[in-house]
Each structure stands twice: as structure tokens, then as C-alpha cells.
Design a protein around this motif. Structure first.
Motif, PDB file in Angstrom:
ATOM      1  N   PRO A 168       0.790  -1.237   0.000  1.00 34.85           N
ATOM      2  CA  PRO A 168       0.000   0.000   0.000  1.00 34.85           C
ATOM      3  C   PRO A 168       0.824   1.289   0.000  1.00 34.85           C
ATOM      4  O   PRO A 168       0.431   2.270  -0.602  1.00 34.85           O
ATOM      5  N   ASN A 169       1.969   1.308   0.668  1.00 33.97           N
ATOM      6  CA  ASN A 169       2.765   2.535   0.733  1.00 33.97           C
ATOM      7  C   ASN A 169       3.998   2.487  -0.168  1.00 33.97           C
ATOM      8  O   ASN A 169       4.940   3.239   0.029  1.00 33.97           O
ATOM      9  N   SER A 170       3.989   1.618  -1.164  1.00 31.30           N
ATOM     10  CA  SER A 170       5.174   1.422  -2.006  1.00 31.30           C
ATOM     11  C   SER A 170       5.559   2.671  -2.799  1.00 31.30           C
ATOM     12  O   SER A 170       6.740   2.935  -2.995  1.00 31.30           O
ATOM     13  N   LEU A 171       4.584   3.457  -3.237  1.00 31.28           N
ATOM     14  CA  LEU A 171       4.895   4.648  -4.022  1.00 31.28           C
ATOM     15  C   LEU A 171       5.716   5.633  -3.200  1.00 31.28           C
ATOM     16  O   LEU A 171       6.759   6.109  -3.643  1.00 31.28           O
ATOM     17  N   ASP A 172       5.283   5.920  -1.970  1.00 30.81           N
ATOM     18  CA  ASP A 172       6.025   6.839  -1.107  1.00 30.81           C
ATOM     19  C   ASP A 172       7.394   6.284  -0.747  1.00 30.81           C
ATOM     20  O   ASP A 172       8.392   6.998  -0.760  1.00 30.81           O
ATOM     21  N   THR A 173       7.445   4.983  -0.433  1.00 30.48           N
ATOM     22  CA  THR A 173       8.714   4.350  -0.074  1.00 30.48           C
ATOM     23  C   THR A 173       9.684   4.399  -1.242  1.00 30.48           C
ATOM     24  O   THR A 173      10.865   4.708  -1.070  1.00 30.48           O
ATOM     25  N   ALA A 174       9.218   4.107  -2.448  1.00 28.89           N
ATOM     26  CA  ALA A 174      10.085   4.123  -3.630  1.00 28.89           C
ATOM     27  C   ALA A 174      10.568   5.534  -3.934  1.00 28.89           C
ATOM     28  O   ALA A 174      11.727   5.728  -4.320  1.00 28.89           O
ATOM     29  N   LYS A 175       9.716   6.518  -3.760  1.00 24.62           N
ATOM     30  CA  LYS A 175      10.130   7.893  -4.013  1.00 24.62           C
ATOM     31  C   LYS A 175      11.225   8.314  -3.049  1.00 24.62           C
ATOM     32  O   LYS A 175      12.172   8.993  -3.432  1.00 24.62           O
ATOM     33  N   ARG A 176      11.111   7.896  -1.785  1.00 26.76           N
ATOM     34  CA  ARG A 176      12.151   8.223  -0.803  1.00 26.76           C
ATOM     35  C   ARG A 176      13.450   7.474  -1.109  1.00 26.76           C
ATOM     36  O   ARG A 176      14.520   7.971  -0.834  1.00 26.76           O
ATOM     37  N   ALA A 177      13.340   6.266  -1.653  1.00 28.43           N
ATOM     38  CA  ALA A 177      14.525   5.445  -1.925  1.00 28.43           C
ATOM     39  C   ALA A 177      15.188   5.795  -3.247  1.00 28.43           C
ATOM     40  O   ALA A 177      16.307   5.379  -3.503  1.00 28.43           O
TER      41      ALA A 177
END
Length: 142
Positions: free
Chosen positions: A100-109
Motif C-alpha cells: 500500500p505505501n510502495s509509491l512513497d517508499t520508492a520515491k524516498r529510496a
């Protein structure tokens, strides 16, 4: 058949790979980093670009093999890397899906977005330092 390999150049994001074709066997020589990490980085960038949000499903192992010219072991390791990063979950026989939070996590990474954030922070810190210099100068003048 000639023993000289046919060399094809591929561009994967900002990574380059040379694909050698010799006797019908495809070998990929990656630049510096393990192939699974480069595939995982490429997928992470695509996740950050919101490419998979509509279906929530990542490419299958076979699709990764074909798209990046890697073995099933490399494709599987790339998906495992995304799982350990909290970006994906796998369901046997169904494939890998975004969390569910992959978009935010990927943007931070994403290294590119991290650089942008660091630059913004440097600009903010410089402004604060300039303000503090002015305040110290005013205090010293009085």
C-alpha cells in the motif's frame, strides 16, 4: 558460426549493459553492481514513477527475464530485494504486487529524488546561516 560475439548495447535507466550473443546463448555483463540490484533499482524507479499503480502488479519473472535479458534467478532476486525493501509482496502462483505505501517508499529510496531533497535542504541551511551571520554582525556592532 563465427566465434566473434555479436555485441548489443542496452540502456536500462541510467545503467548500461552489453549483451553478448555467442552460439545462441545470451550473457549480460553489467556495470559494477550485481544484476539483481540493477533490475531492482530499475523497478524501484518505475514504482516511484507510478507505473504499476493501476494494476498494482509487478512484471512476472518471465517478463523481467525478457525485458532485462537476465536469468530467472536474477529476476527472482530482484523481486526479493523489493520485498525486503517493503515495496512488494509475493503470492505464489499469482505474482508480486505493490504494498500500500510502495509509491512513497520508492520515491524516498530513489537516488534522484534524494539528491533533489538534499539540494533543497542545503539551500534552506545556507539561508539560515546567512541570517545568523547578519544577526551576529548586528550583535557585534552594538
Amino acid at each position: 558460426m563465427s566465434s566473434t560475439p555479436l555485441v548489443l548495447h542496452m540502456r536500462l535507466g541510467h545503467y548500461e549493459a552489453e549483451t553478448y550473443m555467442r552460439l545462441g546463448v545470451q550473457m549480460v555483463e553489467w556495470t559494477g553492481r550485481p544484476a539483481y540490484q540493477q533490475v531492482a533499482d530499475e523497478l524501484r524507479g518505475r514504482i516511484a514513477a507510478d507505473e504499476f499503480s493501476e494494476s498494482g502488479k509487478l512484471p512476472s519473472l518471465a517478463e523481467l527475464q525478457e525485458a532485462y535479458g537476465v536469468t530467472v534467478t536474477v529476476a527472482r532476486a530482484a523481486i526479493r530485494q523489493l520485498q525486503s525493501d517493503g515495496l512488494a509482496v509475493s503470492h505464489q502462483g499469482k505474482g508480486a504486487f505493490l504494498t500500500p505505501n510502495s509509491l512513497d517508499t520508492a520515491k524516498r529510496a530513489n537516488p534522484a529524488s534524494a539528491v533533489v531533497e538534499l539540494r533543497e535542504e542545503v539551500v534552506r541551511l545556507r539561508a539560515e546561516v546567512d541570517e545568523l551571520r547578519e544577526r551576529v554582525a548586528d550583535l557585534e556592532a552594538n
